[in-house]
Design a protein around this motif. Structure first.
Motif, mmCIF file in Angstrom:
data_model
loop_
_atom_site.group_PDB
_atom_site.id
_atom_site.type_symbol
_atom_site.label_atom_id
_atom_site.label_comp_id
_atom_site.label_asym_id
_atom_site.label_seq_id
_atom_site.Cartn_x
_atom_site.Cartn_y
_atom_site.Cartn_z
ATOM 1 N N ALA A 14 0.868 -1.188 0.037
ATOM 2 C CA ALA A 14 0.083 0.044 -0.055
ATOM 3 C C ALA A 14 0.753 1.116 -0.113
ATOM 4 C CB ALA A 14 -0.878 0.058 1.228
ATOM 5 N N ALA A 15 1.869 1.307 0.719
ATOM 6 C CA ALA A 15 2.785 2.360 0.657
ATOM 7 C C ALA A 15 3.217 2.576 -0.681
ATOM 8 C CB ALA A 15 4.185 2.169 1.547
ATOM 9 N N PHE A 16 3.924 1.509 -1.372
ATOM 10 C CA PHE A 16 4.329 1.803 -2.905
ATOM 11 C C PHE A 16 3.085 2.388 -3.701
ATOM 12 C CE2 PHE A 16 7.407 -1.776 -1.898
ATOM 13 C CZ PHE A 16 8.342 -0.922 -1.577
ATOM 14 N N GLU A 17 2.008 1.848 -3.494
ATOM 15 C CA GLU A 17 0.888 2.347 -4.267
ATOM 16 C C GLU A 17 0.567 3.818 -4.056
ATOM 17 O OE1 GLU A 17 -2.523 2.513 -6.749
ATOM 18 O OE2 GLU A 17 -1.195 0.859 -6.519
ATOM 19 N N ALA A 18 0.664 4.241 -2.657
ATOM 20 C CA ALA A 18 0.263 5.427 -2.398
ATOM 21 C C ALA A 18 1.132 6.548 -3.230
ATOM 22 C CB ALA A 18 0.517 5.804 -0.972
ATOM 23 N N PHE A 19 2.395 6.291 -3.475
ATOM 24 C CA PHE A 19 3.215 7.374 -4.179
ATOM 25 C C PHE A 19 3.411 7.132 -5.563
ATOM 26 C CE2 PHE A 19 4.583 7.588 0.322
ATOM 27 C CZ PHE A 19 4.139 8.913 0.770
ATOM 28 N N LEU A 20 3.145 5.727 -5.971
ATOM 29 C CA LEU A 20 3.097 5.518 -7.430
ATOM 30 C C LEU A 20 1.858 6.008 -8.080
ATOM 31 C CD1 LEU A 20 4.526 1.951 -7.353
ATOM 32 C CD2 LEU A 20 5.808 4.099 -8.102
ATOM 33 N N HIS A 21 0.853 5.877 -7.171
ATOM 34 C CA HIS A 21 -0.486 6.537 -7.698
ATOM 35 C C HIS A 21 -0.479 7.999 -7.732
ATOM 36 C CE1 HIS A 21 -4.814 6.940 -8.034
ATOM 37 N NE2 HIS A 21 -4.726 7.839 -7.168
ATOM 38 N N GLU A 22 0.412 8.546 -6.695
ATOM 39 C CA GLU A 22 0.409 9.961 -6.837
ATOM 40 C C GLU A 22 1.127 10.801 -8.037
ATOM 41 O OE1 GLU A 22 2.611 13.438 -4.271
ATOM 42 O OE2 GLU A 22 2.143 11.734 -3.017
ATOM 43 N N GLY A 23 2.338 9.865 -8.414
ATOM 44 C CA GLY A 23 3.080 10.443 -9.533
ATOM 45 C C GLY A 23 3.754 11.670 -9.284
ATOM 46 N N GLY A 24 4.384 12.139 -10.576
ATOM 47 C CA GLY A 24 4.910 13.536 -10.556
ATOM 48 C C GLY A 24 6.040 13.378 -9.647
ATOM 49 N N MET A 25 6.946 14.347 -9.586
ATOM 50 C CA MET A 25 8.131 14.521 -9.050
ATOM 51 C C MET A 25 8.174 14.213 -7.563
ATOM 52 S SD MET A 25 11.499 15.129 -9.203
ATOM 53 C CE MET A 25 11.706 16.014 -10.782
#
Length: 781
Positions: free
Chosen positions: A388-399
């Motif tokens: 879930a942690a990886f999903e949170a920031f991969l889903h956010e995207g951007g720099m």
């Protein structure tokens, strides 16, 4: 809620009575209350996951001070760690501490008191209430790390932990005050409902983060946590893995829904969290003591949690709560496994351990289950939270999203590597190392670690329960994805990141010889920086004290007067309005009394005999008392006369031990003139401020009116001054009496240490050591 907190503290105070009969029974009794607290919290889970359960006890309504508590989803998750794991570790202590252990009575009482303080911290819905329990946990940690204080390593580690956490706590307190004033309330739930903004809030958030970083061992404050591993293993498992070190993470998680959108919040949190995760994981790869390895791993995981719960976002919050639970459920059993190994073999050095996988199979399997969750293997709760942690920031995207995701991936690779290192170091059969001789650690030392490890597996399989708990907390963030915690989300980048983390970690472990050498060659400067800072502060303090505290009362008084003239004196001149209708006197008797005071003061400057000076001081005091009578305040005059009489009597007793005259040698004019100027400026400043402040009052004091109204009914007194001294400000009066007593004791000590000593019927000189070369060397360092 307050009753539960108080019950912990009360039972902790009574535990020494139980320890006197059976030290192991004391731990069993101590475990009952945290277990009952966990059951109570779980029974309240329905309303806690909804609107929350609140309770408030007002103790100073006029000042708006109250003890406010609130049980919600985040507090419930923390209670699982604080009370649930706390109860398990207290049972573990029954097997860890011997029947005759001198540390057992102290540890049982302090662990339960700490559990109560930590419970109050996570339930607090008021910033000031939270701060009180925050500092109580720091004090309990200091006492538990230091134990009896006989070992230098323990005392140094305890002092380091106290200095770092209390320093951050003081900054955090200032931040709480700024935030509360900016929001108009100190209630946390009300602040989050309508978060304030502005420059004052920016300063407040930075100070609050300082407190959170020091408590949760974030860069650059992390060295205190590995140093604290000198404490007994159960204390390390409870305080420094499961509960206390998560206080900073909890505070960030508590305030993040209101402030995570501000760069002043998320930038420090993300930078400190990622740096801590990577540095802690890297240092764990070079540790040879199993507890130190887990300690650096805890530092790393705290950085991970800080990022998840402080960066903002619903998915990150879900992952944060899942990892919060997972970390306590895998790190506590790993520490308990180390304690069992230490008991069974007498060492924690992984270079000396060999073959324990077959010698201690139960401990090995429990540790393997916990380490698998730490590394992020399915189907454990650690895997659910990490994906879930990886999903949170991969889903956010951007720099920001990709930077954080890649940082978490690097940290997770290190986590998998030190998880494998722990299992290899503790249980593998190493070539060239003889099998370690062991004795069975006993069921009480192994069952608690099994319980925690199995619960971590059960919650991974029963992820809907964790999702419901985490979802109630994450509901504070907007829901844009509909994401929920699960064991399987299909093929995708988060699953690939999890696989890379495991594979990369195993490759690092396979090259452990090279990696350990690299870790050893990179200097660890954080602990050295702390030691140099403390040593430098000590040297500066000794140097400044040696030069400023020179033993000259005129110099001390001069500094005080100059400071008074420059600060409040200058402010009064610049900002105050001089009253235009100020008469010279109100009654004719004021003139002779005032003249008597002035003449006595001038004569005092010229006095050469000590007794004459004391009498002139008395004349000044009695003159001021006469002015009180003229102004219509006979009660104040009576108090003044009594004080002056007592002072005179005290002076006379002191004068019996001092020379009759002051020093005969007159000071040169170049010394007298600056003293006269400073004294005159100070006197004029005091007089001017008194005139300005008295002229600024346009009506009677509301406080004085309340004293006059309440004195007859509440204190049964007609004399308002007496009522104030004895009833309304009784504690102040007791404090003042204590100060006078201490001052009298100090004066008596100085008199007895003087070089004039009447012994044997004659006067002979007694060398006090002042001014000697050795004394100067000691003072100047």
């Amino acid at each position: 809620m307050l009753a539960l907190v108080v019950a912990h503290l009360v039972v902790a105070g009574l535990l020494p009575l139980v320890s006197a009969r059976s030290r192991r029974a004391a731990f069993g009794v101590a475990a009952v209350l945290p277990a009952a607290t966990l059951l109570w919290a779980l029974a309240q889970a329905g309303p806690a996951l909804g609107e929350g359960v609140t309770a408030t006890t007002t103790w100073a309504p006029a000042l708006g001070l109250a003890l406010s508590f609130r049980l919600d989803a985040l507090a419930l998750a923390m209670i699982v760690l604080v009370s649930g794991i706390g109860a398990v570790i207290l049972v573990y202590c029954i097997g860890y501490f011997g029947a005759d252990s001198p540390e057992a009575p102290r540890s049982a009482a302090l662990l339960l008191a700490f559990a109560g303080a930590m419970l109050g911290l996570v339930l607090a819905d008021d910033l000031l209430t939270l701060y009180v329990f925050w500092e109580l946990t720091s004090i309990a940690s200091f006492l538990l790390i230091g134990q009896s204080g006989e070992q230098r390593t323990e005392s140094r580690a305890a002092v380091q932990a106290l200095l770092v956490t209390v320093l951050g706590g003081l900054g955090m307190l200032l931040g709480f005050v700024l935030l509360g004033e900016a929001a108009g309330t100190y209630r946390i739930s009300e602040i989050l409902a309508d978060p304030p903004r502005g420059g004052l809030v920016t300063a407040a958030l930075l100070l609050i983060l300082l407190g959170a970083f020091t408590k949760s061992a974030q860069l650059p404050f992390h060295p205190w946590l590995p140093a604290a591993m000198v404490a007994p293993t159960p204390i390390s498992a409870y305080l420094h893995a499961a509960s206390m070190v998560k206080a900073g993470v909890y505070l960030v998680a508590r305030l993040a829904p209101g402030f995570a959108d501000l760069a002043v919040w998320w930038v420090p949190v993300v930078l400190a969290g990622l740096g801590t995760m990577i540095i802690g994981g890297w240092r764990a790869l070079g540790a040879t003591d199993l507890k130190k390895l887990l300690a650096f791993g805890t530092v790393s995981q705290l950085g991970f949690l800080m990022v998840l719960l402080g960066a903002g976002g619903r998915i990150a919050a879900l992952a944060g709560v899942a990892m919060l639970l997972a970390h306590g459920l895998f790190k506590a059993p790993l520490f308990m496994a180390v304690g069992a190994i230490d008991h069974a073999t007498g060492t924690r050095d992984l270079r000396e351990l060999s073959g324990l996988g077959t010698a201690l199979p139960g401990t090995a399997v429990a540790a393997a289950l916990a380490a698998a969750s730490m590394a992020g293997l399915p189907p454990f709760l650690g895997f659910v939270g990490k994906e879930a942690a990886f999903e949170a920031f991969l889903h956010e995207g951007g720099m920001r999203g990709w930077t954080v995701a890649l940082g978490l991936l690097l940290g997770s690779v290190l986590t998998a590597a030190y998880s494998a290192r722990f299992l290899w170091g503790a249980f593998a059969r190493k070539p060239g190392v003889e099998a370690t001789s062991v004795h069975a650690p006993g069921a009480v030392l192994t069952t608690p670690s099994w319980l925690c490890a199995v619960v971590g597996l059960a919650l991974g399989l029963g992820y809907p329960l964790v999702d419901a708990l985490a979802g109630a907390y994450a509901a504070a963030y907007p829901d844009e994805s509909g994401y929920h915690l699960a064991l399987w989300h299909g093929l995708g980048l988060p699953l690939l990141f999890s696989a890379v983390a495991i594979g990369g970690g195993l490759l690092l472990h396979a090259a452990r010889g090279t990696v350990t050498g690299l870790v050893g060659r990179i200097p660890a400067d954080a602990q050295r920086a702390y030691e140099r800072t403390i040593a430098g502060t000590g040297r500066v303090a000794v140097g400044v004290t040696g030069r400023l505290q020179a033993g000259s009362l005129p110099a001390y008084l001069g500094v005080i007067l100059v400071t008074f003239v420059l600060l409040p004196g200058t402010a009064t001149v610049l900002a105050a309005v001089w009253p235009g209708d100020q008469p010279l006197y109100h009654a004719a008797m004021q003139v002779p009394l005032g003249l008597a005071v002035v003449v006595a003061a001038l004569a005092l400057v010229r006095a050469r005999r000590r007794f004459t000076a004391v009498l002139l001081v008395g004349v000044i005091g009695y003159g001021v008392g006469g002015l009180f009578i003229v102004e219509g305040a006979p009660d104040l005059a009576l108090a003044q006369f009594l004080v002056e009489t007592l002072s005179l009597v005290a002076f006379v007793f002191v004068l019996r031990r001092l020379p009759a005259s002051f020093q005969q040698q007159r000071s040169p004019r170049r010394v007298q003139l600056p003293k006269a100027l400073v004294a005159a400026a100070g006197g004029l400043a005091v007089a001017g401020i008194a005139v300005v402040l008295s002229g600024a009052r346009v009506g009677p004091s509301s406080t004085s009116g309340e004293f006059a109204r309440l004195a007859p009914t509440e204190a049964g007194a007609d004399n308002i001054v007496n009522a104030i001294l004895v009833d309304f400000r009784a504690l102040d009066t007791v404090g003042e009496i204590s100060v006078l007593f201490i001052a009298a004791a100090g004066v008596a000590s100085l008199v007895l240490a003087t070089r004039y000593d009447h012994r044997g019927g004659g006067r002979r000189s007694v060398d006090s050591g002042q001014g000697s070369p050795q004394h100067e060397e000691d003072v100047l360092g």
